[in-house]
Design an enzyme around this catalytic site. Structure first.
Site, PDB file in Angstrom:
ATOM      1  N   VAL A 187       0.924  -1.026   0.025  1.00 27.48           N
ATOM      2  CA  VAL A 187       0.237  -0.023   0.037  1.00 27.48           C
ATOM      3  C   VAL A 187       1.208   1.125  -0.213  1.00 27.48           C
ATOM      4  O   VAL A 187       0.557   2.106  -0.613  1.00 27.48           O
ATOM      5  CB  VAL A 187      -0.910  -0.052   1.422  1.00 27.48           C
ATOM      6  CG1 VAL A 187      -1.545   1.547   1.291  1.00 27.48           C
ATOM      7  CG2 VAL A 187      -1.981  -1.219   1.001  1.00 27.48           C
ATOM      8  N   GLU A 200      -4.291  -6.285  -4.176  1.00 24.24           N
ATOM      9  CA  GLU A 200      -3.175  -6.802  -4.794  1.00 24.24           C
ATOM     10  C   GLU A 200      -3.417  -7.341  -6.355  1.00 24.24           C
ATOM     11  O   GLU A 200      -4.313  -7.906  -6.610  1.00 24.24           O
ATOM     12  CB  GLU A 200      -2.639  -7.790  -3.914  1.00 24.24           C
ATOM     13  CG  GLU A 200      -2.228  -7.218  -2.748  1.00 24.24           C
ATOM     14  CD  GLU A 200      -1.674  -8.297  -1.682  1.00 24.24           C
ATOM     15  OE1 GLU A 200      -0.676  -9.342  -2.233  1.00 24.24           O
ATOM     16  OE2 GLU A 200      -1.804  -8.363  -0.521  1.00 24.24           O
ATOM     17  N   LYS A 216     -14.389   0.999   5.338  1.00 29.87           N
ATOM     18  CA  LYS A 216     -13.424   0.131   4.798  1.00 29.87           C
ATOM     19  C   LYS A 216     -13.565  -1.189   5.367  1.00 29.87           C
ATOM     20  O   LYS A 216     -13.781  -2.413   4.501  1.00 29.87           O
ATOM     21  CB  LYS A 216     -11.844   0.284   5.632  1.00 29.87           C
ATOM     22  CG  LYS A 216     -10.735  -0.641   5.584  1.00 29.87           C
ATOM     23  CD  LYS A 216     -10.316  -0.539   4.011  1.00 29.87           C
ATOM     24  CE  LYS A 216      -9.454  -1.761   3.660  1.00 29.87           C
ATOM     25  NZ  LYS A 216      -8.578  -1.842   2.561  1.00 29.87           N
ATOM     26  N   LYS A 248      -4.465 -15.280  -4.827  1.00 31.03           N
ATOM     27  CA  LYS A 248      -5.322 -15.267  -6.157  1.00 31.03           C
ATOM     28  C   LYS A 248      -4.170 -15.026  -7.334  1.00 31.03           C
ATOM     29  O   LYS A 248      -2.887 -14.909  -6.958  1.00 31.03           O
ATOM     30  CB  LYS A 248      -6.227 -14.076  -6.006  1.00 31.03           C
ATOM     31  CG  LYS A 248      -5.355 -12.637  -5.740  1.00 31.03           C
ATOM     32  CD  LYS A 248      -6.339 -11.423  -5.817  1.00 31.03           C
ATOM     33  CE  LYS A 248      -5.588 -10.266  -5.662  1.00 31.03           C
ATOM     34  NZ  LYS A 248      -6.335  -9.158  -5.483  1.00 31.03           N
ATOM     35  N   CYS A 289      -6.103  -9.354   3.726  1.00 31.55           N
ATOM     36  CA  CYS A 289      -7.181  -8.432   4.171  1.00 31.55           C
ATOM     37  C   CYS A 289      -8.702  -9.099   4.317  1.00 31.55           C
ATOM     38  O   CYS A 289      -9.018  -8.918   5.558  1.00 31.55           O
ATOM     39  CB  CYS A 289      -7.482  -7.318   2.774  1.00 31.55           C
ATOM     40  SG  CYS A 289      -5.909  -6.567   2.592  1.00 31.55           S
ATOM     41  N   ASN A 347     -14.805  -4.530   2.812  1.00 30.75           N
ATOM     42  CA  ASN A 347     -14.335  -5.787   2.639  1.00 30.75           C
ATOM     43  C   ASN A 347     -15.248  -7.015   3.363  1.00 30.75           C
ATOM     44  O   ASN A 347     -14.963  -7.989   3.034  1.00 30.75           O
ATOM     45  CB  ASN A 347     -12.828  -5.849   3.427  1.00 30.75           C
ATOM     46  CG  ASN A 347     -11.746  -4.917   2.525  1.00 30.75           C
ATOM     47  OD1 ASN A 347     -11.983  -4.853   1.521  1.00 30.75           O
ATOM     48  ND2 ASN A 347     -10.635  -5.017   3.246  1.00 30.75           N
TER      49      ASN A 347
HETATM   50  C1  UGA Z   1      -8.991  -6.790  -0.970  1.00 31.82           C
HETATM   51  C2  UGA Z   1     -10.312  -5.823  -1.525  1.00 31.82           C
HETATM   52  O1  UGA Z   1     -10.644  -5.972  -2.717  1.00 31.82           O
HETATM   53  C3  UGA Z   1      -9.440  -4.296  -1.777  1.00 31.82           C
HETATM   54  O2  UGA Z   1     -10.436  -3.280  -2.264  1.00 31.82           O
HETATM   55  C4  UGA Z   1      -8.815  -3.819  -0.389  1.00 31.82           C
HETATM   56  O3  UGA Z   1      -8.253  -2.499  -0.695  1.00 31.82           O
HETATM   57  C5  UGA Z   1      -7.955  -4.785   0.007  1.00 31.82           C
HETATM   58  O4  UGA Z   1      -8.498  -6.074   0.191  1.00 31.82           O
HETATM   59  C6  UGA Z   1      -7.191  -4.545   1.371  1.00 31.82           C
HETATM   60  O5  UGA Z   1      -8.169  -4.445   2.324  1.00 31.82           O
HETATM   61  O6  UGA Z   1      -6.097  -3.905   1.399  1.00 31.82           O
HETATM   62  P1  UGA Z   1      -7.016  -8.150  -1.982  1.00 31.82           P
HETATM   63  O7  UGA Z   1      -7.116  -8.685  -0.612  1.00 31.82           O
HETATM   64  O8  UGA Z   1      -6.170  -7.837  -2.660  1.00 31.82           O
HETATM   65  O9  UGA Z   1      -8.146  -7.038  -2.059  1.00 31.82           O
HETATM   66  O10 UGA Z   1      -7.916  -9.368  -3.141  1.00 31.82           O
HETATM   67  P2  UGA Z   1      -9.045  -9.441  -3.821  1.00 31.82           P
HETATM   68  O11 UGA Z   1      -9.202  -9.260  -4.959  1.00 31.82           O
HETATM   69  O12 UGA Z   1     -10.351  -8.734  -3.073  1.00 31.82           O
HETATM   70  O13 UGA Z   1      -9.509 -11.050  -3.281  1.00 31.82           O
HETATM   71  C7  UGA Z   1      -9.676 -11.488  -1.959  1.00 31.82           C
HETATM   72  C8  UGA Z   1      -9.835 -13.137  -2.057  1.00 31.82           C
HETATM   73  O14 UGA Z   1     -11.156 -13.269  -2.710  1.00 31.82           O
HETATM   74  C9  UGA Z   1      -8.868 -13.818  -2.869  1.00 31.82           C
HETATM   75  O15 UGA Z   1      -8.588 -15.036  -2.297  1.00 31.82           O
HETATM   76  C10 UGA Z   1      -9.624 -14.128  -4.302  1.00 31.82           C
HETATM   77  O16 UGA Z   1      -9.394 -15.169  -4.943  1.00 31.82           O
HETATM   78  C11 UGA Z   1     -11.074 -14.212  -3.560  1.00 31.82           C
HETATM   79  N1  UGA Z   1     -12.107 -14.086  -4.594  1.00 31.82           N
HETATM   80  C12 UGA Z   1     -12.367 -12.949  -5.031  1.00 31.82           C
HETATM   81  C13 UGA Z   1     -13.124 -15.145  -5.015  1.00 31.82           C
HETATM   82  O17 UGA Z   1     -12.873 -16.266  -4.453  1.00 31.82           O
HETATM   83  N2  UGA Z   1     -13.833 -14.732  -5.831  1.00 31.82           N
HETATM   84  C14 UGA Z   1     -14.128 -13.580  -6.323  1.00 31.82           C
HETATM   85  O18 UGA Z   1     -15.189 -13.581  -7.286  1.00 31.82           O
HETATM   86  C15 UGA Z   1     -13.470 -12.609  -5.909  1.00 31.82           C
END
Ligand code: UGA
Length: 426
Positions: free
Chosen positions: A11, A152, A201, A318, A257, A205
């Site tokens: 970040v 991320e 926030k 991911k 997160c 999430n």
């Molecule tokens: C998440 C939020 O999306 C961001 O907006 C936030 O800023 C961030 O946390 C944070 O608090 O810093 P991030 O942890 O990078 O972002 O990842 P995501 O893309 O949100 O995915 C989180 C998890 O959900 C992953 O394991 C991903 O594979 C899973 N996921 C996501 C699913 O299983 N299905 C989906 O449709 C979307």
């Protein structure tokens, strides 16, 4: 404007490089000497698409500098962005010790009228707590809450294309001053009080984690009744009131997160006297869903994992990142290792973090002699692999696609069995 960013995590670095590219001069404070020397040598301690170029450009233009000493980084700046880690403590609360410490360290050393801008995810009420700390040491420094929404793997894109910019401040004019930093971006600036900004926030999430869990658990029902979860969820998401995002079934939500913030919101609700039953159920359902995906692997080898070879495609939580924190892939690896299986894993970016896993250099190598192959991270390259070669190199014939990434038809045509999440097994 001259801005200090304290904490060169993902970040902090994205914020620093992004603000520099908007024309501000950024002074980054980083306490970890290894991280600092990497940064000074032009190497990034994390993998984040587009970040290296952005940092390089900012450094070349003289708009980005790194400092070991936080006070030196903050000397004379108009704002200090706090981007320090807030890990989950034993009781589920986010631990704000690192942020508190820096606020105390900077107190008495900031320029008059400087703003302290909290970007770390902190429990509701923390901005007011930091305000009390700084008021004791150096009155007249307003604390502003400015939560971060980067994902991320697409953090650089998210910096330049935010859906909204949220700023919480008590002192009139301060939220607008922070909002003005982003003048060049086309995004609404939502101003509110700090407690509400902190709540946005956690609420965002937790809501996204709940959506994913709803999709995963509905997918399990689809599987049980013979419906196709992909088709069902796409149709549900086409309702504008619902929307398509974050409804993709997978092995459970991971990363640094969602697991942390859902638990922190449960814990802070409890501390405020409210039992957040719905969110507790989300966390439990996610755990149960992860267990069920693990069961599919066991089922694929006939119920006993002892002496079996599991090929694991993906370690990162991911695609698009090298981060394995709370990765469902690692949970799956742990559970099959505990059952007596051997694991050969391949990930294009993430390193192996668990003893007992053999990490190899290609997806095909990971599939070699596997009794069952598991797709745990949705890296696009896995979908393009020649499954005839996979079938030839495997010992068994079952593919568990925990990300619904593959085309089931292609897998089956190669002579393999296919099992996704909420998809009919073939
Ligand atoms: C998440 C939020 O999306 C961001 O907006 C936030 O800023 C961030 O946390 C944070 O608090 O810093 P991030 O942890 O990078 O972002 O990842 P995501 O893309 O949100 O995915 C989180 C998890 O959900 C992953 O394991 C991903 O594979 C899973 N996921 C996501 C699913 O299983 N299905 C989906 O449709 C979307």
């Amino acid at each position: 404007m001259d801005i200090a960013v304290i904490g060169a995590g993902y970040v902090g670095l994205v914020t620093a490089a992004g603000l520099a590219s908007l024309g501000h001069r950024i002074r980054v404070g980083e306490a970890d000497p290894t991280r600092l020397s990497e940064l000074n040598a032009g190497r990034l301690p994390i993998y984040e698409p587009g970040l290296e170029e952005l940092v390089e450009e900012a450094v070349a233009k003289g708009r980005l500098e790194f400092f070991a000493d936080n006070r030196e980084a903050a000397t004379g700046v108009g704002m200090v962005f706090l981007t320090l880690p807030t890990p989950t403590g034993d009781d589920g609360h986010a631990d704000i010790g690192a942020v508190e410490q820096v606020v105390a360290e900077l107190g008495g050393h900031l320029a008059e009228g400087c703003l302290l801008v909290v970007k770390s995810t902190v429990p509701v009420g923390s901005a007011h707590r930091f305000q009390a700390t700084i008021d004791r040491l150096q009155p007249g420094i307003p604390v502003v809450s400015h939560p971060e929404f980067f994902r991320e793997g697409s953090a650089v894109h998210d910096f330049f294309h935010p859906d909204r910019i949220v700023i919480g401040a008590d002192v009139p004019g301060t939220a607008a001053a922070v909002g003005a930093l982003y003048e060049a971006l086309d995004a609404p600036v939502l101003m509110m009080d700090p407690v509400s900004a902190e709540m946005v926030k956690y609420g965002s999430n937790a809501f996204l984690a709940a959506r994913i869990t709803f999709a995963n658990t509905l997918a399990n029902v689809c599987e049980a009744v013979g419906a196709d979860a992909d088709a069902v969820l796409a149709a549900i998401g086409s309702d504008e009131r619902i929307g398509r995002h974050f409804l993709k079934p997978g092995p459970g939500f991971g990363g640094s997160c969602f697991p942390k913030d859902t638990r922190a919101l449960i814990s802070l609700s409890e501390a405020a006297g409210y039992d957040f039953q719905l969110l507790k159920a989300v966390v439990e359902a996610d755990q149960e869903h992860r267990r069920l995906v693990g069961e599919k692997i066991r089922w694929a080898v006939g119920g006993d994992l002892g002496e079996k070879n599991v090929g694991l495609w993906g370690l990162a939580f991911k695609a698009g990142t090298d981060d394995t924190r709370h990765s469902p892939a690692l949970d799956l690896a742990r559970s099959v290792l505990a059952g007596g299986a051997q694991v050969r894993a391949y990930d294009p970016q993430a390193a192996c973090a668990i003893p007992g896993i053999v990490c190899v250099d290609s997806a095909l190598e990971a599939a070699k002699d596997a009794d069952v192959l598991v797709v745990a991270t949705e890296w696009p390259e896995f979908a393009g692999i020649d499954f005839r070669q996979v079938a030839e190199t495997m010992r068994g014939d079952c593919v568990i696609d925990a990300r619904n990434l593959l085309d089931p038809q292609t897998v089956v045509q190669a002579g393999l069995r296919y099992q996704g999440v909420g998809r009919r097994s073939r």
